[in-house]
Design an enzyme around this catalytic site. Structure first.
Site, mmCIF file in Angstrom:
data_model
loop_
_atom_site.group_PDB
_atom_site.id
_atom_site.type_symbol
_atom_site.label_atom_id
_atom_site.label_comp_id
_atom_site.label_asym_id
_atom_site.label_seq_id
_atom_site.Cartn_x
_atom_site.Cartn_y
_atom_site.Cartn_z
ATOM 1 N N LYS A 1 11.514 -7.072 1.702
ATOM 2 C CA LYS A 1 10.399 -7.157 2.633
ATOM 3 C C LYS A 1 9.759 -8.346 2.502
ATOM 4 O O LYS A 1 9.377 -9.101 3.739
ATOM 5 C CB LYS A 1 9.322 -5.746 2.610
ATOM 6 C CG LYS A 1 9.949 -4.545 2.694
ATOM 7 C CD LYS A 1 9.045 -3.469 2.679
ATOM 8 C CE LYS A 1 8.394 -3.130 1.293
ATOM 9 N NZ LYS A 1 8.895 -2.599 0.367
ATOM 10 N N ARG B 1 3.446 4.179 4.336
ATOM 11 C CA ARG B 1 4.356 4.674 3.457
ATOM 12 C C ARG B 1 4.091 6.307 3.301
ATOM 13 O O ARG B 1 4.936 6.719 2.512
ATOM 14 C CB ARG B 1 3.887 4.032 2.152
ATOM 15 C CG ARG B 1 4.309 2.751 1.373
ATOM 16 C CD ARG B 1 3.381 2.281 0.320
ATOM 17 N NE ARG B 1 4.324 1.746 -0.642
ATOM 18 C CZ ARG B 1 4.605 0.079 -0.643
ATOM 19 N NH1 ARG B 1 3.502 -0.422 0.079
ATOM 20 N NH2 ARG B 1 5.137 -0.456 -1.701
ATOM 21 N N ARG C 1 12.105 -10.667 -10.972
ATOM 22 C CA ARG C 1 11.104 -11.415 -10.209
ATOM 23 C C ARG C 1 9.937 -12.026 -10.821
ATOM 24 O O ARG C 1 9.543 -11.363 -11.657
ATOM 25 C CB ARG C 1 10.661 -10.318 -9.033
ATOM 26 C CG ARG C 1 9.666 -10.856 -8.167
ATOM 27 C CD ARG C 1 9.583 -10.239 -6.870
ATOM 28 N NE ARG C 1 8.870 -8.825 -6.864
ATOM 29 C CZ ARG C 1 8.588 -7.837 -6.054
ATOM 30 N NH1 ARG C 1 8.937 -8.303 -4.673
ATOM 31 N NH2 ARG C 1 8.040 -6.707 -6.217
ATOM 32 N N ARG D 1 4.681 -9.319 -11.958
ATOM 33 C CA ARG D 1 3.671 -8.441 -11.561
ATOM 34 C C ARG D 1 3.684 -7.412 -12.490
ATOM 35 O O ARG D 1 4.731 -6.850 -13.038
ATOM 36 C CB ARG D 1 4.094 -8.055 -10.106
ATOM 37 C CG ARG D 1 3.432 -8.509 -9.081
ATOM 38 C CD ARG D 1 4.159 -7.943 -7.655
ATOM 39 N NE ARG D 1 4.182 -6.667 -7.540
ATOM 40 C CZ ARG D 1 4.394 -6.029 -6.172
ATOM 41 N NH1 ARG D 1 4.959 -6.782 -5.154
ATOM 42 N NH2 ARG D 1 4.652 -4.888 -6.002
ATOM 43 N N ARG E 1 8.000 4.255 -8.550
ATOM 44 C CA ARG E 1 7.897 3.583 -7.229
ATOM 45 C C ARG E 1 9.064 4.188 -6.511
ATOM 46 O O ARG E 1 8.849 4.228 -5.342
ATOM 47 C CB ARG E 1 7.786 2.025 -7.392
ATOM 48 C CG ARG E 1 6.478 1.367 -8.015
ATOM 49 C CD ARG E 1 6.725 -0.087 -8.454
ATOM 50 N NE ARG E 1 6.740 -1.022 -7.161
ATOM 51 C CZ ARG E 1 7.133 -2.227 -7.544
ATOM 52 N NH1 ARG E 1 7.602 -2.726 -8.697
ATOM 53 N NH2 ARG E 1 6.872 -3.096 -6.609
HETATM 54 P P1 AMP Z 1 3.906 -3.597 -2.507
HETATM 55 O O1 AMP Z 1 3.439 -4.928 -2.703
HETATM 56 O O2 AMP Z 1 4.158 -3.290 -1.083
HETATM 57 O O3 AMP Z 1 5.178 -3.167 -3.523
HETATM 58 O O4 AMP Z 1 2.870 -2.590 -2.886
HETATM 59 C C1 AMP Z 1 2.457 -2.520 -4.511
HETATM 60 C C2 AMP Z 1 1.710 -1.376 -4.616
HETATM 61 O O5 AMP Z 1 0.448 -1.070 -3.631
HETATM 62 C C3 AMP Z 1 2.331 0.106 -4.579
HETATM 63 O O6 AMP Z 1 3.321 0.411 -5.461
HETATM 64 C C4 AMP Z 1 1.249 1.141 -4.180
HETATM 65 O O7 AMP Z 1 0.578 1.262 -5.449
HETATM 66 C C5 AMP Z 1 0.009 0.268 -3.347
HETATM 67 N N1 AMP Z 1 0.576 -0.042 -2.017
HETATM 68 C C6 AMP Z 1 0.887 -0.859 -1.082
HETATM 69 N N2 AMP Z 1 0.972 -0.498 0.174
HETATM 70 C C7 AMP Z 1 0.426 0.832 0.222
HETATM 71 C C8 AMP Z 1 0.517 2.129 1.014
HETATM 72 N N3 AMP Z 1 0.552 1.597 2.474
HETATM 73 N N4 AMP Z 1 -0.013 3.195 0.838
HETATM 74 C C9 AMP Z 1 -0.310 3.454 -0.460
HETATM 75 N N5 AMP Z 1 -0.103 2.558 -1.608
HETATM 76 C C10 AMP Z 1 0.009 1.334 -1.263
#
Ligand code: AMP
Length: 243
Positions: free
Chosen positions: A38, A113, A152, A185, A196
Site C-alpha cells: 500500500k 479497516r 523493512r 517500525r 496484525r
Molecule cells: P499501517 O501503517 O496502516 O500499517 O497502520 C499501523 C497501525 O496503526 C495499525 O496496525 C493499527 O494499530 C493502526 N491503524 C492504522 N489505521 C487504522 C484504522 N483504519 N483503524 C484502526 N487502527 C488503525
C-alpha cells in the site's frame, strides 16, 4: 450580464452547482494486509495523480512522535498490532479531508479497516456528494508479507523505505540521501505481524465482500514485483502508459 438573468434562475443554478460540489473526485482506496505494498503504490499514485494522501497509520505514528495525549493513548495499541477505535480514525480522516477540500480526490491508505469504518467513510463522502471510485486490493501470500515486513527499514524524517534484501541502502543502516540512521517500525516484527494479520483476516477482510457487491473492487497479485503491479494498476485506472 447577470442583470438580464431572472433571480429565480440564478438561484436554481447556484443550488445545482452547490449540489455538484465533490462530484467527479477520484477517491481511491488502497486495501490489503500489512506488507502488501500500500505504501509503495501510494507514493506514485499521489505523485502522478495529485491526490490527497490520507494514511491513518502515518497520522497515528505522527501523534506518537509528537507525544500528544492521543499519541500516548494509541502507542501500545500500534506496537501490539491491534486496531485503534473507529471514532479516533474517523476524526483523523474527516480532519484531513476538511483541511484539503479542493483536492482532486483522496487516496485512502489503511482506512477503512472495519465494516463500521467503511460505513462511516461512505457517509462522510456522501456529505460531500462524493463516493469511493475504486478499491485496489493488493493480495499477497503470508510468506511475501512476512518477508517484506521483517526486512523493512525506514528513514523516519522523509518516509523513504528500504528492504534489507530487496532494496538495500547503499550503506547498511543509513539513508541514501541524508546518511541518517534507518529505523525499524516497532510493529514490524514477527510477533506483532501475527496479531496484525489476524486482525486483517478477522476485521478487515470482510470489507472485500462489501466493496465486491458495489462492483468497485479490483484485485492485484501483490506477490509480483512492484513495477509489474504498478502496470496492472495503471491499466485498471486507465492512466500512465496504459491508456
Ligand atoms: P499501517 O501503517 O496502516 O500499517 O497502520 C499501523 C497501525 O496503526 C495499525 O496496525 C493499527 O494499530 C493502526 N491503524 C492504522 N489505521 C487504522 C484504522 N483504519 N483503524 C484502526 N487502527 C488503525
Amino acid at each position: 450580464m447577470f442583470e438580464k438573468v431572472e433571480t429565480y434562475k440564478l438561484l436554481a443554478e447556484l443550488r445545482s452547482r452547490a449540489s455538484r460540489v465533490g462530484e467527479g473526485k477520484l477517491n481511491i482506496l488502497l486495501f490489503g494486509a500489512p506488507g502488501c505494498g500500500k505504501g509503495t503504490h501510494s507514493e506514485w499514485l499521489k505523485a502522478e495523480m495529485g491526490l490527497c494522501h490520507i494514511s491513518t497509520g502515518d497520522a497515528l505514528r505522527e501523534e506518537i512522535a509528537s507525544g500528544s495525549e492521543l499519541g500516548k493513548k494509541v502507542e501500545g495499541i500500534l506496537t501490539r498490532g491491534e486496531l485503534v477505535d473507529d471514532q479516533t480514525v474517523l476524526d483523523i480522516v474527516a480532519g484531513k479531508m476538511a483541511r484539503n477540500p479542493k483536492a482532486p480526490g483522496y487516496l485512502l491508505d489503511g482506512y477503512p479497516r472495519t465494516l463500521e469504518q467503511a460505513r462511516s467513510l461512505d457517509a462522510l463522502l456522501a456529505e460531500k456528494n462524493s463516493r469511493i471510485t475504486a478499491v485496489l486490493y493488493f493480495k499477497a501470500s503470508e510468506d511475501t508479507l512476512k518477508f517484506r515486513i521483517c526486512g523493512r527499514r525506514i528513514h523516519k524524517a522523509s518516509g523513504r523505505t528500504y528492504h534489507v534484501v530487496n532494496k538495500p541502502p547503499k550503506v547498511e543502516g543509513k539513508d541514501d540521501v541524508t546518511g541518517e540512521d534507518l529505523m525499524q517500525r516497532p510493529d514490524d516484527n514477527e510477533q506483532s505481524l501475527v496479531t496484525r494479520l489476524k486482525t486483517f483476516y478477522e476485521q478487515t477482510a470482510p470489507l472485500l465482500d462489501y466493496y465486491g457487491e458495489q462492483h468497485i473492487l479490483n484485485t492485484f497479485n501483490a506477490d509480483e514485483e512492484a513495477a509489474s503491479v504498478k502496470r496492472d494498476v495503471q491499466a485498471v485506472l486507465k492512466i500512465g502508459g496504459q491508456q
